[in-house]
Design a protein around this motif. Structure first.
Motif, PDB file in Angstrom:
ATOM      1  N   ARG A  26       0.842  -1.181   0.000  1.00  0.00           N
ATOM      2  CA  ARG A  26       0.000   0.000   0.000  1.00  0.00           C
ATOM      3  C   ARG A  26       0.885   1.240   0.000  1.00  0.00           C
ATOM      4  O   ARG A  26       2.003   1.222   0.511  1.00  0.00           O
ATOM      5  CB  ARG A  26      -0.940  -0.008   1.220  1.00  0.00           C
ATOM      6  CG  ARG A  26      -2.200   0.818   0.999  1.00  0.00           C
ATOM      7  CD  ARG A  26      -3.240   0.581   2.074  1.00  0.00           C
ATOM      8  NE  ARG A  26      -2.849   1.157   3.360  1.00  0.00           N
ATOM      9  CZ  ARG A  26      -3.704   1.355   4.359  1.00  0.00           C
ATOM     10  NH1 ARG A  26      -4.970   1.006   4.236  1.00  0.00           N
ATOM     11  NH2 ARG A  26      -3.297   1.871   5.496  1.00  0.00           N
ATOM     12  N   GLY A  31       0.616  -1.782   4.356  1.00  0.00           N
ATOM     13  CA  GLY A  31       0.279  -3.120   3.896  1.00  0.00           C
ATOM     14  C   GLY A  31       1.366  -3.659   2.991  1.00  0.00           C
ATOM     15  O   GLY A  31       1.850  -2.962   2.099  1.00  0.00           O
ATOM     16  N   GLU A  52      -6.522  -4.084   2.166  1.00  0.00           N
ATOM     17  CA  GLU A  52      -7.282  -3.021   2.795  1.00  0.00           C
ATOM     18  C   GLU A  52      -7.509  -1.883   1.795  1.00  0.00           C
ATOM     19  O   GLU A  52      -6.747  -1.728   0.835  1.00  0.00           O
ATOM     20  CB  GLU A  52      -6.536  -2.489   4.020  1.00  0.00           C
ATOM     21  CG  GLU A  52      -6.382  -3.514   5.141  1.00  0.00           C
ATOM     22  CD  GLU A  52      -5.662  -2.928   6.337  1.00  0.00           C
ATOM     23  OE1 GLU A  52      -5.077  -1.828   6.198  1.00  0.00           O
ATOM     24  OE2 GLU A  52      -5.670  -3.558   7.404  1.00  0.00           O
ATOM     25  N   PRO A  53      -8.558  -1.058   1.994  1.00  0.00           N
ATOM     26  CA  PRO A  53      -8.804   0.054   1.072  1.00  0.00           C
ATOM     27  C   PRO A  53      -7.608   1.004   0.987  1.00  0.00           C
ATOM     28  O   PRO A  53      -6.883   1.214   1.966  1.00  0.00           O
ATOM     29  CB  PRO A  53     -10.019   0.756   1.689  1.00  0.00           C
ATOM     30  CG  PRO A  53     -10.722  -0.308   2.467  1.00  0.00           C
ATOM     31  CD  PRO A  53      -9.613  -1.170   3.014  1.00  0.00           C
ATOM     32  N   TRP A  56      -2.610   0.998  -3.951  1.00  0.00           N
ATOM     33  CA  TRP A  56      -1.593  -0.049  -3.856  1.00  0.00           C
ATOM     34  C   TRP A  56      -0.705  -0.027  -5.090  1.00  0.00           C
ATOM     35  O   TRP A  56      -1.112   0.407  -6.171  1.00  0.00           O
ATOM     36  CB  TRP A  56      -2.252  -1.424  -3.744  1.00  0.00           C
ATOM     37  CG  TRP A  56      -2.922  -1.668  -2.423  1.00  0.00           C
ATOM     38  CD1 TRP A  56      -4.104  -1.135  -1.979  1.00  0.00           C
ATOM     39  CD2 TRP A  56      -2.449  -2.523  -1.374  1.00  0.00           C
ATOM     40  NE1 TRP A  56      -4.394  -1.605  -0.718  1.00  0.00           N
ATOM     41  CE2 TRP A  56      -3.403  -2.458  -0.329  1.00  0.00           C
ATOM     42  CE3 TRP A  56      -1.321  -3.336  -1.226  1.00  0.00           C
ATOM     43  CZ2 TRP A  56      -3.253  -3.174   0.855  1.00  0.00           C
ATOM     44  CZ3 TRP A  56      -1.175  -4.061  -0.044  1.00  0.00           C
ATOM     45  CH2 TRP A  56      -2.126  -3.973   0.984  1.00  0.00           C
ATOM     46  N   TYR A  83     -10.440   4.769   3.443  1.00  0.00           N
ATOM     47  CA  TYR A  83      -8.981   4.701   3.542  1.00  0.00           C
ATOM     48  C   TYR A  83      -8.521   5.275   4.874  1.00  0.00           C
ATOM     49  O   TYR A  83      -8.885   6.390   5.237  1.00  0.00           O
ATOM     50  CB  TYR A  83      -8.371   5.470   2.374  1.00  0.00           C
ATOM     51  CG  TYR A  83      -6.858   5.569   2.393  1.00  0.00           C
ATOM     52  CD1 TYR A  83      -6.069   4.468   2.705  1.00  0.00           C
ATOM     53  CD2 TYR A  83      -6.221   6.771   2.075  1.00  0.00           C
ATOM     54  CE1 TYR A  83      -4.692   4.559   2.712  1.00  0.00           C
ATOM     55  CE2 TYR A  83      -4.841   6.867   2.082  1.00  0.00           C
ATOM     56  CZ  TYR A  83      -4.081   5.758   2.403  1.00  0.00           C
ATOM     57  OH  TYR A  83      -2.717   5.851   2.418  1.00  0.00           O
ATOM     58  N   ASP A  84      -7.719   4.511   5.590  1.00  0.00           N
ATOM     59  CA  ASP A  84      -7.202   4.925   6.891  1.00  0.00           C
ATOM     60  C   ASP A  84      -5.681   4.939   6.838  1.00  0.00           C
ATOM     61  O   ASP A  84      -5.032   3.965   7.234  1.00  0.00           O
ATOM     62  CB  ASP A  84      -7.695   3.967   7.978  1.00  0.00           C
ATOM     63  CG  ASP A  84      -7.196   4.346   9.367  1.00  0.00           C
ATOM     64  OD1 ASP A  84      -6.878   5.536   9.578  1.00  0.00           O
ATOM     65  OD2 ASP A  84      -7.116   3.448  10.232  1.00  0.00           O
TER      66      ASP A  84
END
Length: 231
Positions: A26, A31, A52-53, A56, A83-84
């Motif tokens: 990510r 990630g 995860e959102p 990437w 998205y975090d």
């Protein structure tokens, strides 16, 4: 995967026991996955990933048969959802993976090959029985923070050739393509499980803090391409 003629490529030279090394990371480097897709007879690769959102970057390391050396292909992919983003971890030189502690010694230098040693311990004791994973005791991926410039490095020698040992230290030689901050990810295998330890490294400075005399128990249970960056 298609070649210059537009046709599917179905002949590859395996590198470290696999025809394709696939890296997913990510953009905030929170990630990271290193997997090995399976190819069907039509030349289509597939693998399951839990992403995860966020934005990437995918990298594919391949060696098409008849080609002089390994190629790295990259593509950007957006994963929908909230998205975090997470802050970049501190450059501490020590990573915890369950009961394992991995310590990084050495500096990553821009444009100059340098030695990096990653030492594995568990519950404060050196791990001296690492298992070969894809024909090496460790696989190291370096990603430049920001544009995700990419390096995939393996230690010199292979298990059983008399030049490498099954821990606790794994030695790599790598050169950063430019000054900057990098994330390093080490894959190693012990007791039949592959684990990944991550580090933040800034070029031109010491990459690790001095190793403590003793590690407290954790609270919770090749080939080289060091001169090329891909993004």
């Amino acid at each position: 995967m298609t070649g210059p003629d537009g046709r599917a490529v179905t002949a590859f030279t395996p590198e470290h026991e696999k025809e394709l090394h696939f890296i997913a990371v990510r953009r905030d480097t929170a990630g990271f996955q290193h997997v090995h897709p399976v190819r069907d007879g039509e030349g289509t690769w597939s693998v399951g990933l839990a992403l995860e959102p966020g934005d990437w970057r995918f990298f594919a390391d391949i060696h098409p048969a008849g080609h002089d050396g390994t190629l790295t292909l990259g593509i950007d992919v957006a994963v929908a959802g909230p998205y975090d983003p997470r802050p970049l971890p501190e450059a501490t030189g020590t990573a915890r993976v369950g009961a394992y502690t991995v310590t990084l010694d050495g500096g990553l230098l821009p444009g100059e090959a340098s030695e990096l040693t990653l030492t594995v311990s568990r519950d404060g004791r050196p791990v001296t029985d690492l298992q070969p994973y894809l024909a090496a005791y460790g696989h190291l991926v370096a990603l430049r923070v920001g544009d995700l410039g990419y390096l995939h490095v393996h230690p010199a020698g292979e298990p059983g050739d008399g030049t490498t040992a099954p821990g606790p230290g794994i030695v790599f030689t790598a050169a950063a393509p430019s000054a900057g901050t990098y994330r390093l990810y080490l894959d190693f295998q012990h007791e039949d499980t592959v684990r990944t330890a991550g580090f933040t490294v800034r070029t031109g400075t010491a990459a690790a803090t001095p190793r403590p005399a003793a590690e407290p128990p954790a609270a919770h249970p090749g080939h080289r391409r060091s001169g090329h960056a891909h993004h």
